[in-house]
Write an enzyme that holds these catalytic residues in place. Sequence first.
Site, short mmCIF file in Angstrom:
data_model
loop_
_atom_site.label_atom_id
_atom_site.label_comp_id
_atom_site.label_asym_id
_atom_site.label_seq_id
_atom_site.Cartn_x
_atom_site.Cartn_y
_atom_site.Cartn_z
N ASN A 1 -0.09 73.44 74.25
CA ASN A 1 -1.16 72.60 74.75
C ASN A 1 -2.67 72.36 74.02
OD1 ASN A 1 -2.32 70.80 76.69
ND2 ASN A 1 -3.20 72.37 77.90
N ASP B 1 -5.11 78.92 67.15
CA ASP B 1 -4.66 78.91 68.41
C ASP B 1 -3.55 79.81 68.89
OD1 ASP B 1 -4.91 78.41 71.28
OD2 ASP B 1 -4.39 76.32 71.18
O1 DOR Z 1 -1.02 76.14 74.18
C1 DOR Z 1 -2.17 76.85 74.81
N1 DOR Z 1 -2.25 78.17 75.21
N2 DOR Z 1 -3.38 76.01 75.06
C2 DOR Z 1 -4.30 76.46 75.24
O2 DOR Z 1 -5.22 75.90 75.45
C3 DOR Z 1 -4.38 77.87 75.97
C4 DOR Z 1 -3.28 78.70 75.32
C5 DOR Z 1 -3.29 79.73 76.09
O3 DOR Z 1 -4.21 80.66 76.48
O4 DOR Z 1 -2.00 80.47 76.23
ZN ZN Z 2 -7.21 75.19 73.95
#
Ligand code: DOR
Ligand code: ZN
Length: 425
Positions: free
Chosen positions: A279, A306
Amino acid sequence: MKILIKNGRVLDPKNGIDGVMDVYINGGVIERVDRNIRTRGTEEEVIDAKGLCVAPGFIDVHVHLREPGYEYKENIKTGTAAAVKGGFTTVICMANTNPVNDNKSVTEYIVKQAKKDGSCRVFPCGAITKGLKGEELSEIGEMYESGIVAISDDGKSVKNSQLLRKALEYVKLFEIPVISHCEDEDLSTGFVNEGRASVISGLDSIPTIAEEVIVKRDMAIAEYVRSRIHLTHLSTKGSIEAVREAKKRYGKITCDTCPHYFTLTDAATLGFDTHTKVNPPLRSHEDVEAIREGLRDGTIDIIATDHAPHEAASKDVEFNLASSGISGLETALGLSMGLFHDGVLDLIELVRKFTENPARVFKLPFGELTPGRAADVIVFDPYIEWTVDKNTFLSKGKNTPFHGWKIKGKNMITIVEGEIKYRAR
Ligand code: DOR
Ligand code: ZN
């Protein structure tokens, strides 16, 4: 400890250095960067970096270390071990822990644990709102005193524009940026990008405008109150175009993207492999091309991972039920070298997006090989080919869509404050 790194191609964008040189480290700091450094031979370690690159340790401005609360996914010890393996010497960790990092006791806990267990430097990012609920501002001033370097409700957007405005105005006091996760939750009710791939798979989808309306709103509010905003993990062509235009008018906007957004398209989701669920979602070929162009022309300042580690059970379910995220720290450097091999960025510009730029945006005194500064240094090989094997990850999160991929470029040695924290075998 004294370390001499000899004959590497030194890449130090901050100081405009790109050439074959030696780096001399003494007592935790950079002592000299020069051609043919002659020493008395008293150093404990001489590293022959011939054919390799020597750079400031990379800074990752977006990781999830999961501690406190989700230690079954990751903790500070395993997350920072993965970081130094990947070539990172500094990470900024997001606030979506349990409890949420929305007050000083959680911030202090993270700082303390990082001192005890961390292989690299860890700077917490505080929550914008209490419990990430989007209702009330968190204890931002207190958290700043305890060491946060930014605030973010990462995982979601701050839906209430008035609250976002207040947060943007408030952080001007501390000169720290708001990191914006750009996603309109009402427009974002699916699991993959809206487009050809979602039509084929039949999975509920997320349109690019779900990201773009928030990119535009957040930049507009930041500009209105003359505050700093950093837009994280941008994934769409429209986002990049909007940032490119806004930056011409207003200078306090910065942004990052992640390796998966310039490496994979939504076609990767067609096999229903939940490791491709992230995401924002993987986007179309056109978006990927726009991200690469944004990196090339400087619209995108930073590459962040990320890093979102998850336990196997949360991925070993139907696509719509799976957790979102990719364990990214151990593949980021290699995947990003793809930008160099494809002619998108030369090595110095690529290193700049991991060092000088994140240091500038988050006001960190790292990411450069200036004499007197902390000796956070990596030695990497941009050409070596290796095969990604999730079973060798030091992260608890084995959730990668790149398992089995052959990639070119690998971190070999990581030095944090003059101490060798990782060495490839
Ligand atoms: O893919 C994602 N995982 N997007 C996010 O914004 C949060 C993250 C998570 O905390 O696992
Ligand atoms: Zn994020």
